[in-house]
Write a protein that holds these residues in place. Structure first.
Motif, PDB file in Angstrom:
ATOM      1  N   PRO A 176      -0.259   0.326  -7.912  1.00  0.00           N
ATOM      2  CA  PRO A 176       0.246  -0.904  -8.536  1.00  0.00           C
ATOM      3  C   PRO A 176      -0.858  -1.960  -8.606  1.00  0.00           C
ATOM      4  O   PRO A 176      -1.656  -2.088  -7.663  1.00  0.00           O
ATOM      5  N   PHE A 177      -0.882  -2.726  -9.684  1.00  0.00           N
ATOM      6  CA  PHE A 177      -1.962  -3.680  -9.941  1.00  0.00           C
ATOM      7  C   PHE A 177      -2.193  -4.629  -8.764  1.00  0.00           C
ATOM      8  O   PHE A 177      -3.286  -4.741  -8.229  1.00  0.00           O
ATOM      9  N   PHE A 178      -1.131  -5.308  -8.320  1.00  0.00           N
ATOM     10  CA  PHE A 178      -1.301  -6.335  -7.278  1.00  0.00           C
ATOM     11  C   PHE A 178      -1.679  -5.739  -5.920  1.00  0.00           C
ATOM     12  O   PHE A 178      -2.320  -6.398  -5.105  1.00  0.00           O
ATOM     13  N   ALA A 179      -1.280  -4.461  -5.702  1.00  0.00           N
ATOM     14  CA  ALA A 179      -1.596  -3.832  -4.410  1.00  0.00           C
ATOM     15  C   ALA A 179      -3.107  -3.732  -4.198  1.00  0.00           C
ATOM     16  O   ALA A 179      -3.579  -3.669  -3.065  1.00  0.00           O
ATOM     17  N   PHE A 231      -5.229  -5.988  -4.735  1.00  0.00           N
ATOM     18  CA  PHE A 231      -5.808  -7.279  -4.336  1.00  0.00           C
ATOM     19  C   PHE A 231      -5.278  -7.791  -3.004  1.00  0.00           C
ATOM     20  O   PHE A 231      -5.969  -8.492  -2.292  1.00  0.00           O
ATOM     21  N   THR A 232      -4.036  -7.474  -2.723  1.00  0.00           N
ATOM     22  CA  THR A 232      -3.430  -8.126  -1.561  1.00  0.00           C
ATOM     23  C   THR A 232      -2.392  -7.237  -0.865  1.00  0.00           C
ATOM     24  O   THR A 232      -1.676  -6.480  -1.517  1.00  0.00           O
ATOM     25  N   HIS A 233      -2.328  -7.407   0.466  1.00  0.00           N
ATOM     26  CA  HIS A 233      -1.320  -6.677   1.246  1.00  0.00           C
ATOM     27  C   HIS A 233       0.080  -7.238   1.021  1.00  0.00           C
ATOM     28  O   HIS A 233       1.058  -6.650   1.469  1.00  0.00           O
ATOM     29  N   LEU A 234       0.148  -8.408   0.352  1.00  0.00           N
ATOM     30  CA  LEU A 234       1.474  -8.989   0.108  1.00  0.00           C
ATOM     31  C   LEU A 234       2.334  -8.043  -0.717  1.00  0.00           C
ATOM     32  O   LEU A 234       3.551  -8.009  -0.580  1.00  0.00           O
ATOM     33  N   TRP A 235       1.675  -7.241  -1.576  1.00  0.00           N
ATOM     34  CA  TRP A 235       2.450  -6.322  -2.409  1.00  0.00           C
ATOM     35  C   TRP A 235       3.272  -5.380  -1.522  1.00  0.00           C
ATOM     36  O   TRP A 235       4.480  -5.222  -1.684  1.00  0.00           O
ATOM     37  N   ARG A 236       2.606  -4.764  -0.542  1.00  0.00           N
ATOM     38  CA  ARG A 236       3.357  -3.806   0.286  1.00  0.00           C
ATOM     39  C   ARG A 236       4.280  -4.530   1.264  1.00  0.00           C
ATOM     40  O   ARG A 236       5.321  -4.006   1.644  1.00  0.00           O
ATOM     41  N   PHE A 237       3.905  -5.736   1.652  1.00  0.00           N
ATOM     42  CA  PHE A 237       4.798  -6.513   2.509  1.00  0.00           C
ATOM     43  C   PHE A 237       6.146  -6.706   1.800  1.00  0.00           C
ATOM     44  O   PHE A 237       7.211  -6.428   2.354  1.00  0.00           O
ATOM     45  N   PHE A 238       6.080  -7.151   0.535  1.00  0.00           N
ATOM     46  CA  PHE A 238       7.330  -7.411  -0.185  1.00  0.00           C
ATOM     47  C   PHE A 238       8.084  -6.118  -0.506  1.00  0.00           C
ATOM     48  O   PHE A 238       9.310  -6.099  -0.523  1.00  0.00           O
ATOM     49  N   VAL A 282      -2.409   7.341  -3.838  1.00  0.00           N
ATOM     50  CA  VAL A 282      -1.955   6.081  -4.440  1.00  0.00           C
ATOM     51  C   VAL A 282      -2.410   4.931  -3.553  1.00  0.00           C
ATOM     52  O   VAL A 282      -2.256   4.980  -2.325  1.00  0.00           O
ATOM     53  N   ARG A 283      -2.956   3.907  -4.199  1.00  0.00           N
ATOM     54  CA  ARG A 283      -3.424   2.753  -3.430  1.00  0.00           C
ATOM     55  C   ARG A 283      -2.260   1.785  -3.228  1.00  0.00           C
ATOM     56  O   ARG A 283      -1.661   1.309  -4.187  1.00  0.00           O
ATOM     57  N   ASN A 329      -7.142  -1.883   1.088  1.00  0.00           N
ATOM     58  CA  ASN A 329      -7.818  -0.790   1.791  1.00  0.00           C
ATOM     59  C   ASN A 329      -6.825   0.225   2.345  1.00  0.00           C
ATOM     60  O   ASN A 329      -7.031   0.798   3.416  1.00  0.00           O
ATOM     61  N   VAL A 330      -5.726   0.420   1.601  1.00  0.00           N
ATOM     62  CA  VAL A 330      -4.677   1.339   2.074  1.00  0.00           C
ATOM     63  C   VAL A 330      -4.372   2.381   1.001  1.00  0.00           C
ATOM     64  O   VAL A 330      -4.090   2.033  -0.146  1.00  0.00           O
TER      65      VAL A 330
END
Ligand code: HEM
Length: 508
Positions: free
Chosen positions: A37-40, A42-49, A71-72, A76-77
């Motif tokens: 996913p695009f936002f993932a 850049f930021t861990h907030l994507w997976r947090f939400f 899949v990213r 860094n995940v």
């Protein structure tokens, strides 16, 4: 310049700096070619939400369907779904260490952080903590405790009779499975049930506290640095209850047992065993280590087993053919009551139903996160995931692999675990197919950090499911109903309302 426009200018600058930082992270990332996913990116907030929303295991299934084996999910995940890499990432040497995600499960007593065998990132600490207690979790030791489980199963049947069979009331089986699993853990750990079946409710608030602690663990674990400022805030803990109340409960049990003096009479339990180690070798096990050991039983031992029990009941009731076959097998097996583990585990169809339920609904539903070691991780397309990257597999994704589990991997079909005689499958064909499925089974994790309590769950599951289906006829109050599922690391189900009666053959 007005105050407003200078505020807007400052805000603009801040956003520019943040965007530049995100872009810089993205451009420099050695894993930028791994899709996701695009936002993932850049930021861990994507997976947090995504975790916060409650069904990340479904998101991950969809993403792997779309993007393939890697899949990213964060800057860094990387989520991996290639079963060929399972033994690399989760080997018995523990080359891939656990990520900081797990540290959220540490407890803080005063200013002291207490690790446990589940939460520690260190292989050395893990081995030292595991060595003295491992023996209590072997099937041979647990079988000596079978009378305690028998006692709990008898109490379970008695309570089902009193509350539902004799009254005709609806049984919320999701809750009763949890009460049962907690009381079993109470018996094995403290030689007394936790009182949930007697009360028929969450009398101490422990269950809801455990739920909230898991909700916190799953979501905050996506950005574990936040934990330091929230639950482990050095000045004042913020947010939902942490695991501390459970740690305090365990400390009370130790104090009570020590006050009671020498081992009280009756079957020795795990607490007796831990205290014995402390007495004999205090340098190996102190009070904190005992709290840590008790805590994992409490926090990891009940919810997980209840999830498996619910999945078995739910899928069996949803599939009348499976239900009939299971009851026939049990009915023809000349079983004693409560069913012994030796007899239950020898029943092939029961075994297939248990395995299949665990496959379609694994108890844990997030990545089992690990850190790529200095050697890197080479994916099947040749991509090298660099050292330091967080990688992980999710049973919910791996268990859907059609090459391993067949084209109908998405359906509940216990027969896949049995030889397909009707289609002419020979024993020589079946054994490697079975071995391949077992090797890709991530229900209990794998490698040096494989589930410590696997045998406890297996022991109680086979016994109680056999006893339950042997004695009772169960049906959904609403045959169309679907359970509710919430993934907070443990993938908990609710809404399993059933009618329960003694089996016709037993009534006549
Ligand atoms: C059906 C029941 C269960 C399921 C599905 C289950 C699942 C798992 C999984 C997937 C892991 C690996 C976590 C990881 O690698 O990140 C794990 C680890 C663990 N489980 Fe279980 N578990 C179950 C029952 C239990 C019970 C009954 C206990 C204890 C009484 C227990 C204690 C633990 C502990 C201590 C670990 C950490 C092991 C380590 O890191 O060395 N589990 N479990």
């Amino acid at each position: 310049m007005s105050l407003l426009s200078s505020f807007l200018q400052s805000l603009g600058c801040l956003l520019l700096v943040i965007s530049a930082q995100f872009l810089w992270t993205y451009i420099r990332s050695p894993i930028r070619n791994i899709p996701g996913p695009f936002f993932a990116k850049f930021t861990h907030l994507w997976r947090f939400f995504d975790v916060y929303a409650g069904r990340p295991e479904l998101t991950q299934q969809i993403l792997h369907e779309k993007y393939g084996y890697a899949v990213r999910l964060g800057p860094n995940v990387v989520s991996i779904s290639d079963p060929k890499l399972l033994r690399t990432m989760y080997n018995t040497r523990g080359d891939f260490l656990k990520s900081k995600f797990y540290t959220v499960n540490d407890t803080k007593v005063g200013s002291q952080i207490i690790h446990n065998v589940f939460s520690t990132l260190s292989n050395e600490w893990h081995s030292a903590a595991l060595r003295p207690i491992q023996k209590f979790y072997k099937m041979s030791s647990l079988l000596a405790q079978e009378p305690l489980i028998n006692h709990t199963i008898e109490a379970f049947c008695k309570r089902l009779d009193e509350e539902f069979v004799n009254t005709g009331k609806t049984c919320k089986m999701d809750e009763w499975m949890l009460f049962f699993a907690w009381d079993v853990i109470g018996q094995l750990t403290f030689r007394r049930p936790m009182g949930f079946m007697d009360e028929g409710r969450d009398h101490s608030g422990l269950l809801s506290t455990a739920d909230k602690a898991l909700d916190y663990f799953a979501a905050i674990g996506q950005i574990p640095e936040l934990d330091h400022w929230l639950a482990k805030n050095p000045i004042r803990p913020i947010g939902p209850p942490s695991f501390d109340s459970a740690a305090i409960f365990c400390a009370q049990q130790i104090a009570e047992r020590q006050q009671a003096g020498e081992k009280s009479s009756g079957q020795p339990d795990m607490l007796d065993g831990f205290l014995e180690i402390k007495r004999a070798t205090p340098e190996v096990m102190d009070d904190n280590a005992i709290v840590g050991a008790l805590l994992v039983n409490i926090l990891a031992g009940a919810d997980t087993t209840a999830i498996l029990l619910r999945a078995i009941v739910y899928y069996t009731l949803k599939n009348p053919r499976v239900y009939k076959k299971l009851q026939e097998e049990l009915g023809n097996a000349n079983l004693s009551q409560p069913v012994t583990y030796a007899a239950a585990s020898a029943l092939p169809y029961l075994d297939a139903v248990v395995r299949e339920s665990a496959r379609v609904h694994p108890g844990v539903g997030l990545l089992l996160e690990r850190i790529v070691p200095a050697s890197g991780l080479t994916l099947s397309d040749g991509t090298i995931v660099p050292p330091g990257t967080i990688v992980g597999m999710n049973g919910w994704v791996i268990h859907q692999d059609k090459q391993i589990f067949g084209q109908d991997a998405a359906s509940f079909n216990p027969d896949r675990w049995l030889r397909d005689v009707a289609s002419g499958e020979t024993e020589e064909e079946f054994q490697p197919r079975l071995a391949m499925m077992k090797a890709a089974d991530l229900t209990f994790g794998a490698g040096n950090r494989i589930c410590l309590g696997k045998n406890i769950s297996i022991l109680e599951t086979y016994k109680v499911i056999a006893t339950l289906f042997l004695n009772y006829d169960m049906s959904f109050v609403d045959p169309q109903m679907k359970w509710k599922v919430q993934n907070s690391w443990f993938v908990r189900q609710s809404g399993i309302d059933i009618n329960i009666r003694k089996r016709r053959s037993l009534r006549d």
